[in-house]
Structures are given as structure tokens and as C-alpha cells.
Motif scaffolding. Structure first.
Motif, PDB file in Angstrom:
ATOM      1  N   ALA A  11      87.460  41.544  30.390  1.00  0.00           N
ATOM      2  CA  ALA A  11      87.578  42.646  31.339  1.00  0.00           C
ATOM      3  C   ALA A  11      88.650  42.403  32.385  1.00  0.00           C
ATOM      4  O   ALA A  11      88.933  43.274  33.200  1.00  0.00           O
ATOM      5  CB  ALA A  11      86.237  42.872  32.037  1.00  0.00           C
ATOM      6  N   LEU A  13      88.500  40.114  34.830  1.00  0.00           N
ATOM      7  CA  LEU A  13      87.846  39.898  36.112  1.00  0.00           C
ATOM      8  C   LEU A  13      87.735  38.418  36.400  1.00  0.00           C
ATOM      9  O   LEU A  13      87.661  37.594  35.503  1.00  0.00           O
ATOM     10  CB  LEU A  13      86.446  40.523  36.115  1.00  0.00           C
ATOM     11  CG  LEU A  13      86.380  41.991  35.722  1.00  0.00           C
ATOM     12  CD1 LEU A  13      84.940  42.437  35.675  1.00  0.00           C
ATOM     13  CD2 LEU A  13      87.162  42.840  36.693  1.00  0.00           C
ATOM     14  N   THR A 128      94.153  47.531  43.271  1.00  0.00           N
ATOM     15  CA  THR A 128      93.113  47.799  42.279  1.00  0.00           C
ATOM     16  C   THR A 128      92.730  49.277  42.288  1.00  0.00           C
ATOM     17  O   THR A 128      92.456  49.854  43.345  1.00  0.00           O
ATOM     18  CB  THR A 128      91.858  46.951  42.565  1.00  0.00           C
ATOM     19  OG1 THR A 128      92.213  45.573  42.553  1.00  0.00           O
ATOM     20  CG2 THR A 128      90.776  47.197  41.522  1.00  0.00           C
ATOM     21  N   ASN A 131      87.992  52.622  40.834  1.00  0.00           N
ATOM     22  CA  ASN A 131      87.314  53.121  39.637  1.00  0.00           C
ATOM     23  C   ASN A 131      85.804  53.024  39.829  1.00  0.00           C
ATOM     24  O   ASN A 131      85.290  51.969  40.192  1.00  0.00           O
ATOM     25  CB  ASN A 131      87.749  52.263  38.441  1.00  0.00           C
ATOM     26  CG  ASN A 131      87.144  52.702  37.127  1.00  0.00           C
ATOM     27  OD1 ASN A 131      86.339  53.615  37.075  1.00  0.00           O
ATOM     28  ND2 ASN A 131      87.531  52.034  36.059  1.00  0.00           N
ATOM     29  N   GLN A 133      83.656  54.251  37.220  1.00  0.00           N
ATOM     30  CA  GLN A 133      82.988  54.516  35.954  1.00  0.00           C
ATOM     31  C   GLN A 133      81.852  53.521  35.773  1.00  0.00           C
ATOM     32  O   GLN A 133      81.838  52.420  36.327  1.00  0.00           O
ATOM     33  CB  GLN A 133      83.977  54.469  34.793  1.00  0.00           C
ATOM     34  CG  GLN A 133      84.487  53.093  34.416  1.00  0.00           C
ATOM     35  CD  GLN A 133      85.550  53.152  33.325  1.00  0.00           C
ATOM     36  OE1 GLN A 133      86.734  53.052  33.627  1.00  0.00           O
ATOM     37  NE2 GLN A 133      85.139  53.325  32.067  1.00  0.00           N
ATOM     38  N   SER A 135      80.586  51.406  33.528  1.00  0.00           N
ATOM     39  CA  SER A 135      80.697  50.027  33.061  1.00  0.00           C
ATOM     40  C   SER A 135      81.373  49.141  34.099  1.00  0.00           C
ATOM     41  O   SER A 135      81.067  47.946  34.193  1.00  0.00           O
ATOM     42  CB  SER A 135      81.446  49.958  31.733  1.00  0.00           C
ATOM     43  OG  SER A 135      82.735  50.522  31.829  1.00  0.00           O
ATOM     44  N   ALA A 136      82.274  49.705  34.898  1.00  0.00           N
ATOM     45  CA  ALA A 136      82.921  48.920  35.946  1.00  0.00           C
ATOM     46  C   ALA A 136      81.898  48.467  36.976  1.00  0.00           C
ATOM     47  O   ALA A 136      81.913  47.306  37.426  1.00  0.00           O
ATOM     48  CB  ALA A 136      84.020  49.745  36.610  1.00  0.00           C
ATOM     49  N   ASP A 140      80.545  44.652  37.899  1.00  0.00           N
ATOM     50  CA  ASP A 140      80.487  44.108  39.260  1.00  0.00           C
ATOM     51  C   ASP A 140      79.243  43.240  39.443  1.00  0.00           C
ATOM     52  O   ASP A 140      79.295  42.181  40.077  1.00  0.00           O
ATOM     53  CB  ASP A 140      80.433  45.236  40.292  1.00  0.00           C
ATOM     54  CG  ASP A 140      81.729  45.999  40.451  1.00  0.00           C
ATOM     55  OD1 ASP A 140      82.776  45.508  39.995  1.00  0.00           O
ATOM     56  OD2 ASP A 140      81.676  47.100  41.049  1.00  0.00           O
ATOM     57  N   GLY A 277      89.013  56.726  33.195  1.00  0.00           N
ATOM     58  CA  GLY A 277      88.629  55.378  33.563  1.00  0.00           C
ATOM     59  C   GLY A 277      89.790  54.434  33.307  1.00  0.00           C
ATOM     60  O   GLY A 277      90.956  54.830  33.378  1.00  0.00           O
ATOM     61  N   GLU A 278      89.475  53.174  33.002  1.00  0.00           N
ATOM     62  CA  GLU A 278      90.502  52.182  32.704  1.00  0.00           C
ATOM     63  C   GLU A 278      90.314  51.659  31.289  1.00  0.00           C
ATOM     64  O   GLU A 278      89.181  51.499  30.809  1.00  0.00           O
ATOM     65  CB  GLU A 278      90.420  51.021  33.689  1.00  0.00           C
ATOM     66  CG  GLU A 278      90.809  51.388  35.108  1.00  0.00           C
ATOM     67  CD  GLU A 278      90.713  50.195  36.040  1.00  0.00           C
ATOM     68  OE1 GLU A 278      91.710  49.445  36.156  1.00  0.00           O
ATOM     69  OE2 GLU A 278      89.644  50.001  36.645  1.00  0.00           O
ATOM     70  N   TYR A 281      87.824  48.847  30.162  1.00  0.00           N
ATOM     71  CA  TYR A 281      86.385  49.107  30.059  1.00  0.00           C
ATOM     72  C   TYR A 281      86.011  49.931  28.833  1.00  0.00           C
ATOM     73  O   TYR A 281      84.832  50.207  28.615  1.00  0.00           O
ATOM     74  CB  TYR A 281      85.900  49.826  31.319  1.00  0.00           C
ATOM     75  CG  TYR A 281      86.110  49.043  32.591  1.00  0.00           C
ATOM     76  CD1 TYR A 281      85.431  47.846  32.824  1.00  0.00           C
ATOM     77  CD2 TYR A 281      86.991  49.499  33.569  1.00  0.00           C
ATOM     78  CE1 TYR A 281      85.628  47.122  33.991  1.00  0.00           C
ATOM     79  CE2 TYR A 281      87.199  48.783  34.744  1.00  0.00           C
ATOM     80  CZ  TYR A 281      86.510  47.598  34.938  1.00  0.00           C
ATOM     81  OH  TYR A 281      86.718  46.872  36.097  1.00  0.00           O
TER      82      TYR A 281
END
Length: 355
Positions: A11, A13, A128, A131, A133, A135-136, A140, A277-278, A281
Motif C-alpha cells: 500500500a 505505507l 498526500t 482520501n 475511501q 480501504s484507506a 490507517d 480513490g487511489e 487501494y
């Protein structure tokens, strides 16, 4: 199922810890010595508390987790079994201000984070994309667990928090010891969301459609309009909750986050298929679009006076929960279930830990 050891890299992250304590938690949060987490034995009875008994969290921390510096309240013993309580919109961590000390007194370590765009949670980079959405937001919380070195936790939430907890339980079940899910299974299918629903249900979602307009976006960016709109939502979705102005204002402070309007607007537009979204994800969203079942022990809670509660006493989503399961409907309670009925919510957490 997604391997938790590889999701962060996939992802894009990262995580890191930088906790700052502002004060100590109240004495009422001291742990009991009789906790029997996960024994399969009878669950202890949570003492009854009057809603509004507690008004604040005395301890707030911060931790770098994924793309965020997450602000969160913590209560209970540092080495107790973990419960993560997840709030919704337009709410914040105060939805659990009475729940947290109840669970802490049962020996749980209670973590209550501000979701992205709320309260003291901040993005680490101005670059950043803001977002929201589904799943984001779920990632987290996985990043938060990793940053705090929490391998597994009980998850309990409502509204956005329910959706987030449902997603984690579906995609990363090894991270979830048990689930308390207000309103049941509410993972979003964007394609399905494009279809109309019965007019009475559409009416309850008026603000979702308002936010799809430029007028709605401007309202959320205006401090006075944002404040009054959120207060109107509180009044209409919790028609029997006799809260005072001070209760709302404590939560309204969380709406002053500089990213609040952007996150709220993107969340509701994305759910209607009106905002992108991105790409990072997308693989999670494809899995969620299949309506994956949730296998972890679960208690679902319906609020009888919540206009978003589906008819049928949980029947509409029962097939999505295939593990140990119980369902409860709380009579006379509205949308902000944990703050309106903290004892019942805390009892559900304790009970799911003993299923």
C-alpha cells in the motif's frame, strides 16, 4: 485474506512511534483483577453507568502510523487485551467517553483513535491526497496497530467505525480477536450504491447528496455552517438522546481539523462513485466488492431509533457473519449508540471476547 506482513509495502505505507502523553486517565479506569479474556467462560457483567458520567479523556497520545500522525485516547492497563473503538461521522472519540472507563475497569487496554481528518490526527505530508475511501481508513487502523505493536485486538465501532472494523475483520481476520459491529455489515459496494433505494431511506441520507454538490462542499468548509449541519444530524439521527450543548461542543472541536471538510466530502462522494480513490487501494476495493464474509466472533447491534437501521432485526446481513455470532437490538436508542447506551456497548465488547 491479505498477509499483514506485506500489506504496508504493497500500500506504500510506513509506520513509526512517537507517543506524547498529555495527562493521566481518571481513576475510574483502573483495571480489575478478574478479567478472563477469551476463556470461553461466562462474561462478567459490566456495571451500569449513566450516559454522560464522563465528559473527557484525560490522556491523549500521538503516534506516527502509515501516512498519519494519529491522535488517540488510551485507558486501562498497558498489557491488557486490546480493544480499539472506532467512531463515525459527525462524531469523534467522545462517543466512547463512557465506554472506555467501563472496559478499562474490566482489564482491557482501550485505544480510541481520531480517524483521519478528525481531532488531533494529522497527515504527515501536505502532498498526500486527502482520501477517505473505505480501504484507506481501514489501512490507517492496521498501521496504527503495527505502530503500537498490537498483533491482535477486539474491534468495536459504529458508522464509519463499523465499516472500518468490518473491513479489517474481512481482509485481515488474524488481526481481529472479536468484532462489535453497530448496524451489522456495511462494507460499501460503490457500484451497488449507484442504484436508488426506497424514498424514506434516501431521505435519511440527505447530507450525502448535499455533499455531492459544490454548495455542500462550501458549507463544510464554512465553520458556522459545518457546526450547524453536524448538530442537525445529531438531532435527527438520535431523536431520543437528551444531550446538552456542552456534549456536542466537545465533539465539535474535532471538526476544526484542517483536513476535516476534504475528508468528509471525499468520503461521501467516493461512496456514490462521484470521486476517484487511489490506485494503490484498488486491490482491496476489488476484494471488498465481492462482499467477503466475516469469520471472526461477532456481535451486531442495531439501534431501534436510528433511521439507518435496516429492517428485519439483522436478517439482511446475517449471512455475512459465518463465525460465532449474536445479535441485539437496543430499543429507544439512536445512531450514536456507544454514547447513548455505553453500558450495553461495553457489555457487547466483553461478551464477544467470551463467545
Amino acid at each position: 485474506m491479505i498477509n499483514r506482513r506485506t500489506f504496508t509495502k504493497a500500500a506504500g505505507l510506513g509506520s513509526g512511534v512517537a507517543a506524547v502523553s498529555l495527562a493521566g486517565f481518571p481513576a475510574s479506569a483502573k483495571a480489575s483483577t478478574g478479567h478472563r479474556s477469551g476463556t470461553g467462560g461466562p462474561a462478567p457483567t459490566v456495571p451500569t453507568v449513566t450516559p454522560g458520567t464522563h465528559t473527557s479523556f484525560d490522556r491523549i497520545k500521538h503516534v506516527r502510523a502509515g501516512v498519519l500522525n494519529v491522535g488517540y485516547a488510551e485507558a486501562g492497563p498497558a498489557h491488557g487485551p486490546v480493544v480499539i473503538c472506532l467512531h463515525g461521522w459527525p462524531y469523534d472519540i467522545h462517543s466512547f467517553v463512557d465506554v472506555a472507563p467501563l472496559l478499562a475497569a474490566q482489564g482491557y487496554r482501550v485505544i480510541v483513535p481520531f480517524l483521519r481528518g478528525h481531532g488531533t490526527t494529522r497527515f504527515l505530508s501536505a502532498r498526500t491526497f486527502r482520501n477517505a475511501q473505505q480501504s484507506a481508513i481501514a489501512l490507517d487502523i492496521i498501521a496504527l496497530m503495527d505502530a503500537l505493536k498490537i498483533d491482535q485486538a477486539l474491534l468495536a465501532g459504529f458508522d464509519w467505525g463499523t465499516r472500518t472494523a468490518d473491513i479489517i475483520a474481512a481482509l485481515w481476520p488474524e488481526r481481529v480477536k472479536g468484532l462489535v459491529s453497530v448496524s451489522g455489515y456495511i462494507i460499501t459496494n460503490v457500484e451497488a450504491q449507484k442504484q436508488p433505494i426506497p424514498p424514506k431511506a434516501e431521505y435519511a441520507w440527505w447530507y450525502q447528496y448535499y455533499f455531492a454538490t459544490e454548495r455542500g462542499r462550501l458549507a463544510m468548509e464554512n465553520k458556522t455552517n459545518r457546526h450547524d449541519l453536524c448538530r442537525l444530524v445529531w438531532d435527527t439521527v438520535s431523536p431520543t438522546w437528551d444531550f446538552d450543548d456542552a456534549t456536542f461542543e466537545r465533539t465539535a472541536a474535532a471538526f476544526e481539523n484542517p483536513d476535516y471538510a476534504a475528508i468528509v466530502i471525499h468520503n461521501y462522494r467516493w461512496r456514490l462513485g462521484l470521486a476517484d480513490g487511489e490506485a494503490r487501494y484498488e486491490r482491496y476495493e476489488r476484494q471488498l466488492a465481492t462482499r467477503p464474509v466475516i469469520e471472526v466472533p461477532t456481535i451486531t447491534l442495531d439501534a431501534e431509533r436510528d433511521p439507518f437501521t435496516a429492517p428485519g432485526n439483522g436478517a439482511s446481513y446475517r449471512d455475512r457473519f459465518t463465525g460465532k455470532y449474536a445479535h441485539r437490538t437496543l430499543t429507544g436508542i439512536g445512531h450514536n449508540l456507544p454514547q447513548e447506551a455505553p453500558t450495553a456497548f461495553a457489555q457487547a465488547v466483553v461478551d464477544v471476547d467470551h463467545l
